[in-house]
Scaffold this active site. Sequence first.
Site, mmCIF file in Angstrom:
data_model
loop_
_atom_site.group_PDB
_atom_site.id
_atom_site.type_symbol
_atom_site.label_atom_id
_atom_site.label_comp_id
_atom_site.label_asym_id
_atom_site.label_seq_id
_atom_site.Cartn_x
_atom_site.Cartn_y
_atom_site.Cartn_z
ATOM 1 N N HIS A 96 -1.293 -1.784 -4.086
ATOM 2 C CA HIS A 96 -2.552 -1.423 -3.438
ATOM 3 C C HIS A 96 -2.690 0.104 -3.369
ATOM 4 O O HIS A 96 -1.838 0.787 -2.808
ATOM 5 C CB HIS A 96 -2.561 -2.030 -2.033
ATOM 6 C CG HIS A 96 -3.886 -1.970 -1.344
ATOM 7 N ND1 HIS A 96 -4.921 -2.835 -1.631
ATOM 8 C CD2 HIS A 96 -4.351 -1.159 -0.365
ATOM 9 C CE1 HIS A 96 -5.952 -2.557 -0.858
ATOM 10 N NE2 HIS A 96 -5.640 -1.529 -0.080
ATOM 11 N N ASP A 149 -6.150 -6.425 4.962
ATOM 12 C CA ASP A 149 -5.647 -5.058 4.854
ATOM 13 C C ASP A 149 -5.638 -4.393 6.221
ATOM 14 O O ASP A 149 -6.688 -4.124 6.798
ATOM 15 C CB ASP A 149 -6.568 -4.297 3.883
ATOM 16 C CG ASP A 149 -6.061 -2.909 3.543
ATOM 17 O OD1 ASP A 149 -5.002 -2.506 4.055
ATOM 18 O OD2 ASP A 149 -6.747 -2.231 2.753
ATOM 19 N N GLY A 150 -4.426 -4.141 6.716
ATOM 20 C CA GLY A 150 -4.270 -3.432 7.979
ATOM 21 C C GLY A 150 -3.521 -4.260 9.002
ATOM 22 O O GLY A 150 -3.947 -5.357 9.366
ATOM 23 N N MET A 187 -9.248 7.503 -0.416
ATOM 24 C CA MET A 187 -10.047 7.940 0.734
ATOM 25 C C MET A 187 -10.639 9.324 0.460
ATOM 26 O O MET A 187 -9.943 10.195 -0.051
ATOM 27 C CB MET A 187 -9.156 8.040 1.965
ATOM 28 C CG MET A 187 -8.418 6.768 2.288
ATOM 29 S SD MET A 187 -7.392 7.057 3.736
ATOM 30 C CE MET A 187 -6.705 5.423 3.951
ATOM 31 N N GLY A 241 -8.712 3.983 7.175
ATOM 32 C CA GLY A 241 -8.438 5.421 7.249
ATOM 33 C C GLY A 241 -6.967 5.735 7.426
ATOM 34 O O GLY A 241 -6.482 6.729 6.919
ATOM 35 N N PHE A 242 -6.277 4.863 8.133
ATOM 36 C CA PHE A 242 -4.879 5.166 8.456
ATOM 37 C C PHE A 242 -4.011 3.918 8.394
ATOM 38 O O PHE A 242 -4.465 2.822 8.735
ATOM 39 C CB PHE A 242 -4.783 5.776 9.864
ATOM 40 C CG PHE A 242 -5.583 7.039 9.994
ATOM 41 C CD1 PHE A 242 -5.022 8.263 9.639
ATOM 42 C CD2 PHE A 242 -6.902 7.005 10.414
ATOM 43 C CE1 PHE A 242 -5.767 9.436 9.720
ATOM 44 C CE2 PHE A 242 -7.661 8.171 10.495
ATOM 45 C CZ PHE A 242 -7.094 9.389 10.156
ATOM 46 N N GLY A 243 -2.768 4.121 7.979
ATOM 47 C CA GLY A 243 -1.800 3.039 8.019
ATOM 48 C C GLY A 243 -1.221 2.905 9.422
ATOM 49 O O GLY A 243 -1.494 3.726 10.312
ATOM 50 N N GLY A 244 -0.453 1.853 9.627
ATOM 51 C CA GLY A 244 0.296 1.714 10.872
ATOM 52 C C GLY A 244 -0.511 1.301 12.094
ATOM 53 O O GLY A 244 -0.044 1.479 13.223
ATOM 54 N N HIS A 289 -8.531 0.291 -3.915
ATOM 55 C CA HIS A 289 -9.429 0.118 -2.770
ATOM 56 C C HIS A 289 -10.171 1.428 -2.544
ATOM 57 O O HIS A 289 -9.603 2.386 -2.028
ATOM 58 C CB HIS A 289 -8.559 -0.277 -1.553
ATOM 59 C CG HIS A 289 -9.313 -0.418 -0.285
ATOM 60 N ND1 HIS A 289 -8.682 -0.502 0.949
ATOM 61 C CD2 HIS A 289 -10.652 -0.497 -0.024
ATOM 62 C CE1 HIS A 289 -9.583 -0.631 1.897
ATOM 63 N NE2 HIS A 289 -10.780 -0.619 1.347
ATOM 64 N N MET A 319 -12.283 3.606 -0.622
ATOM 65 C CA MET A 319 -12.875 3.901 0.697
ATOM 66 C C MET A 319 -13.608 5.225 0.557
ATOM 67 O O MET A 319 -13.198 6.249 1.123
ATOM 68 C CB MET A 319 -11.774 3.981 1.756
ATOM 69 C CG MET A 319 -11.218 2.628 2.137
ATOM 70 S SD MET A 319 -9.717 2.774 3.125
ATOM 71 C CE MET A 319 -8.521 2.935 1.814
ATOM 72 N N MET A 373 -11.097 -5.991 5.915
ATOM 73 C CA MET A 373 -10.376 -4.946 6.672
ATOM 74 C C MET A 373 -10.014 -5.510 8.039
ATOM 75 O O MET A 373 -10.886 -5.933 8.794
ATOM 76 C CB MET A 373 -11.263 -3.700 6.875
ATOM 77 C CG MET A 373 -11.427 -2.786 5.686
ATOM 78 S SD MET A 373 -9.935 -2.306 4.791
ATOM 79 C CE MET A 373 -8.895 -1.621 6.071
ATOM 80 N N SER A 380 0.847 -1.194 0.000
ATOM 81 C CA SER A 380 0.000 0.000 0.000
ATOM 82 C C SER A 380 0.876 1.234 0.000
ATOM 83 O O SER A 380 1.652 1.462 0.943
ATOM 84 C CB SER A 380 -0.902 0.021 1.233
ATOM 85 O OG SER A 380 -1.440 1.332 1.383
ATOM 86 N N ASP A 437 -4.919 3.059 -1.998
ATOM 87 C CA ASP A 437 -5.956 3.394 -1.019
ATOM 88 C C ASP A 437 -6.568 4.750 -1.329
ATOM 89 O O ASP A 437 -5.924 5.779 -1.164
ATOM 90 C CB ASP A 437 -5.346 3.412 0.390
ATOM 91 C CG ASP A 437 -5.146 2.016 0.928
ATOM 92 O OD1 ASP A 437 -6.103 1.212 0.859
ATOM 93 O OD2 ASP A 437 -4.048 1.717 1.418
ATOM 94 N N GLY A 459 1.436 -1.740 4.219
ATOM 95 C CA GLY A 459 1.934 -0.382 3.996
ATOM 96 C C GLY A 459 3.154 -0.121 4.846
ATOM 97 O O GLY A 459 4.298 -0.141 4.381
HETATM 98 C C1 DX5 Z 1 -6.196 1.457 5.770
HETATM 99 C C2 DX5 Z 1 -5.763 1.130 4.362
HETATM 100 C C3 DX5 Z 1 -4.611 0.199 4.330
HETATM 101 C C4 DX5 Z 1 -3.399 0.680 5.018
HETATM 102 C C5 DX5 Z 1 -2.589 -0.492 5.488
HETATM 103 O O1 DX5 Z 1 -7.254 2.310 5.733
HETATM 104 O O2 DX5 Z 1 -6.829 0.555 3.638
HETATM 105 O O3 DX5 Z 1 -4.313 -0.250 3.024
HETATM 106 O O4 DX5 Z 1 -2.612 1.532 4.261
HETATM 107 O O5 DX5 Z 1 -1.536 0.006 6.195
HETATM 108 P P1 DX5 Z 1 -0.668 -0.835 7.226
HETATM 109 O O6 DX5 Z 1 -0.100 -1.972 6.454
HETATM 110 O O7 DX5 Z 1 0.354 0.169 7.628
HETATM 111 O O8 DX5 Z 1 -1.571 -1.247 8.332
HETATM 112 ZN ZN ZN Z 2 -6.509 -0.590 1.594
#
Ligand code: DX5
Ligand code: ZN
Length: 221
Positions: A39, A178-179, A43, A148-151, A72, A74, A143, A14, A41, A200
């Site tokens: 991937h 994912d996540g 948003m 909404g957020f990575g990490g 993806h 969102m 999911m 991602s 994302d 990601g």
């Molecule tokens: C979350 C995204 C993911 C995200 C994954 O809303 O859909 O694709 O970037 O990030 P990591 O791998 O850092 O959890």
């Molecule tokens: Zn995603």
Amino acid sequence: MRLPKTGTVEVSPSILSADFSKLASEIAEVEAAGIKMLHLDIMDGHFVPNMSFGAPVVAKLRKCSKLVFDTHLMITDPGKYAEDFVKAGSDHITFHIETVDEPEKFIEYLRSLGVTVGVCLNPETPVEAIEKVITLCDMVLVMTVHPGFGGQELIDEAARKCTRIREIAGANIRIEVDGGIDPVTTPTVISYGADTLVAGNAIFGKTDRKAAINAIMAGSN
Ligand code: DX5
Ligand code: ZN
């Protein structure tokens, strides 16, 4: 380009965690590691509490990558924007079940645009919500964090839905998670039936992206 055939484990990095000031070289680095999918994302700041990038960015990225663009959405109104992403070069479109009233019709519509189709469900959405459309799709996206957020940290209860989805889907549909995917969580999600791993932070948060991808793949064996 089409989704890789089932029967293999694939990593779909991602770019949400990549350095947006140099996306072309960030993508080139993961592409050189031998992956097949990327991937994206998308948003809208409405369906999820964050914004990322839109179709014009995807169109530019298309010129510098041959990877399967695993998009993806969102976003609250995927019907309004899906075609823009297909025109921009998306190969695969995943929509959220929470955003569409008539998913069968929407899947048909996406197919008419010439892409493969994925349906996604949020951590709190039960498998029943997608049950009747699973076999109409090429991939189901589970999911494993609140989008909404990575990490973020993987929610095990959400990941466990893969087991039931695999029962319904059989072997010919990809199940993507994912996540919170990293070398530690990978064996668990694989044991639940996932075969497509979005990551990601675990890739773009590392300096050696190839080693990061290999570490995730090692966890899938
Ligand atoms: C979350 C995204 C993911 C995200 C994954 O809303 O859909 O694709 O970037 O990030 P990591 O791998 O850092 O959890
Ligand atoms: Zn995603």
